[in-house]
Design a protein around this motif. Structure first.
Motif, PDB file in Angstrom:
ATOM      1  N   ARG A  63      36.637  29.746  46.380  1.00  0.00           N
ATOM      2  CA  ARG A  63      36.416  31.194  46.295  1.00  0.00           C
ATOM      3  C   ARG A  63      35.115  31.469  45.541  1.00  0.00           C
ATOM      4  N   GLY A  64      34.833  30.671  44.494  1.00  0.00           N
ATOM      5  CA  GLY A  64      33.604  30.848  43.721  1.00  0.00           C
ATOM      6  C   GLY A  64      32.354  30.581  44.538  1.00  0.00           C
ATOM      7  N   ALA A  65      32.434  29.629  45.463  1.00  0.00           N
ATOM      8  CA  ALA A  65      31.281  29.357  46.326  1.00  0.00           C
ATOM      9  C   ALA A  65      31.048  30.529  47.271  1.00  0.00           C
ATOM     10  N   LEU A  66      32.124  31.051  47.849  1.00  0.00           N
ATOM     11  CA  LEU A  66      31.984  32.213  48.739  1.00  0.00           C
ATOM     12  C   LEU A  66      31.380  33.390  47.978  1.00  0.00           C
ATOM     13  N   ALA A  67      31.775  33.529  46.706  1.00  0.00           N
ATOM     14  CA  ALA A  67      31.291  34.654  45.898  1.00  0.00           C
ATOM     15  C   ALA A  67      29.779  34.591  45.687  1.00  0.00           C
ATOM     16  N   LEU A  68      29.236  33.383  45.713  1.00  0.00           N
ATOM     17  CA  LEU A  68      27.812  33.192  45.434  1.00  0.00           C
ATOM     18  C   LEU A  68      26.940  33.334  46.690  1.00  0.00           C
ATOM     19  N   GLY A 125      31.159  42.051  54.954  1.00  0.00           N
ATOM     20  CA  GLY A 125      32.345  42.767  55.388  1.00  0.00           C
ATOM     21  C   GLY A 125      33.620  41.944  55.227  1.00  0.00           C
ATOM     22  N   ALA A 126      33.470  40.623  55.288  1.00  0.00           N
ATOM     23  CA  ALA A 126      34.653  39.751  55.237  1.00  0.00           C
ATOM     24  C   ALA A 126      34.916  39.204  53.827  1.00  0.00           C
ATOM     25  N   ILE A 127      33.858  39.030  53.055  1.00  0.00           N
ATOM     26  CA  ILE A 127      33.984  38.379  51.740  1.00  0.00           C
ATOM     27  C   ILE A 127      33.490  39.312  50.656  1.00  0.00           C
ATOM     28  N   SER A 128      34.384  39.665  49.742  1.00  0.00           N
ATOM     29  CA  SER A 128      33.981  40.628  48.704  1.00  0.00           C
ATOM     30  C   SER A 128      34.094  40.048  47.298  1.00  0.00           C
ATOM     31  N   TYR A 129      34.241  38.735  47.188  1.00  0.00           N
ATOM     32  CA  TYR A 129      34.353  38.129  45.854  1.00  0.00           C
ATOM     33  C   TYR A 129      33.049  38.299  45.080  1.00  0.00           C
ATOM     34  N   LYS A 130      33.172  38.380  43.775  1.00  0.00           N
ATOM     35  CA  LYS A 130      32.002  38.444  42.900  1.00  0.00           C
ATOM     36  C   LYS A 130      31.938  37.161  42.073  1.00  0.00           C
ATOM     37  N   PRO A 131      30.736  36.599  41.931  1.00  0.00           N
ATOM     38  CA  PRO A 131      30.648  35.346  41.177  1.00  0.00           C
ATOM     39  C   PRO A 131      30.991  35.536  39.697  1.00  0.00           C
TER      40      PRO A 131
END
Ligand SMILES: [Zn+2]
Length: 377
Positions: free
Chosen positions: A117-122, A266-272
């Motif tokens: 999830r952290g990688a997607l956030a970045l 639009g698909a990924i809204s995670y924040k690092p």
């Protein structure tokens, strides 16, 4: 005690419920004599499948799985578009989003690709995601995952084998898992995964700059770090790595242009979560306090202070799980930001509490529509 890891151990030692496990067990049960031949052994597909599944279960138990079907479907669509253009389109590819703020990605034999999830956030766009997934896909298709196991395991396997068959079996599954957490690939394999990875994303229509662009962000994040971390472990030095990627774009005439940032955001809204704020876990267990309280919020709460001399323990192997009984709950202290205590905030990051796979169905029509909407090929 982790039920899944325990089950894996039981299956390995006693079960051999599947033909693949039986074959693997049959091989390993021959003990010391066999260990000497281990490095030359050619794994069958069934053995790779059994190993990949067992290792993925350990990784999932360690970091937890994001229980979000929409996120898994999106990552699976991107991964499947790439896997279908890879040299092994028919592997049972499985794309898994791990529930941790750590920035990392792991491949396991026979089609398992894990991304945090952290990688997607970045990441900022789909080409960056494609770049990282393709790098891991090449680790699988070119069997770097199996090679790393052979390379790093032979010596230890011989020693363990001398102590008995069961010790050898425990050692093997554990070693594969640790290799993956340590990104224990050779530099040649890393360079190859970089180059073949961007060739792969270019073939699918993605801008080949995706991987380098993400690695730049990662380099910025790791600027203050004194040790190599996560994706940096055993990877080529970053500047040289980025130069090679740029050279390959020219040399291999990679001209695709899609980066699809709008679809990605639009698909990924995670924040690092900054490294200094990542909660870490000493003792190697997934955080028993569990959960993903910081999920998508960008916040990571400081956790209670641990006992002063909490030792750093590497590995959370099957052997310890097997013997430990209830010890895990005592050793798995969440220690907050790990930097000051010698913990690596990326590798030793706390994970979520749910290791269950999120079932995702992606039909050929879904893939076609996904490619068409993104002007991919
Ligand atoms: Zn790699």
């Amino acid at each position: 005690m982790n039920a899944i890891a325990h089950l894996v151990l039981v299956c390995l030692v006693f079960g051999f419920a599947s033909p693949a496990a039986a074959q693997l067990g049959g091989l390993l049960n021959q003990g010391a004599r066999r260990a000497k031949q281990f490095n030359d052994f050619r794994w069958s597909n069934e053995e790779k499948a059994a190993l990949g599944q067992q290792v993925s279960e350990l990784v999932r138990a360690r970091y937890g799985v994001v229980q979000d079907a929409a996120v898994h479907k999106y990552v699976t669509l991107v991964g499947t578009v790439l896997a279908q253009k890879s040299t092994k389109p028919n592997l049972p590819w499985t794309f898994i989003v791990l529930d941790t703020d750590a920035v990392n990605a792991f491949a396991a034999p026979h089609g398992y690709v894990h991304i945090t999830r952290g990688a997607l956030a970045l990441m900022r766009n789909e080409a960056e995601l494609a770049g990282v997934l393709a790098h891991e896909i090449v680790h699988v298709t070119d069997e770097h995952t199996v090679d790393a196991l052979k390379k790093n395991t032979l010596k230890g396997a011989a020693a363990e084998a001398a102590a008995g068959d069961n010790k050898l079996i425990e050692f093997l599954a554990d070693a594969a898992y640790k290799n993956i957490l340590d990104n224990a690939y050779s530099r040649g394999d890393e360079n190859s995964s970089d180059r073949q990875g961007i060739i792969l994303i270019n073939k699918a229509g993605y801008a080949p700059q995706g991987l380098g662009s993400f690695l730049n962000t990662l380099a910025e994040r790791n600027k203050g770090a004194t040790e190599k971390r996560g994706l940096f472990d055993s990877h080529p030095e970053m500047a040289a790595r980025l130069e090679r990627l740029t050279a390959s774009i020219t040399k291999d005439a990679l001209t695709s242009t899609q980066d699809l940032s709008a679809r990605f955001t639009g698909a990924i809204s995670y924040k690092p979560v900054p490294q200094a704020q990542i909660a870490t876990v000493a003792g190697g267990s997934k955080g028993l306090t569990g959960g993903s309280t910081s999920k998508a919020s960008g916040q990571s709460k400081a956790e209670p202070e641990p006992p002063a001399e909490q030792p750093r323990k590497r590995g959370f192997g099957l052997s310890r799980l097997a013997k430990g009984g209830g010890s895990e709950s005592k050793s798995a202290q969440v220690v907050g930001s790990g930097g000051a205590r010698g913990l690596d905030p990326e590798k030793d990051a706390k994970g979520g509490s749910n290791p269950a796979l999120v079932a995702v169905k992606v039909s050929p029509a879904d893939i076609q529509a996904f490619k068409k909407a993104g002007q991919l090929t």
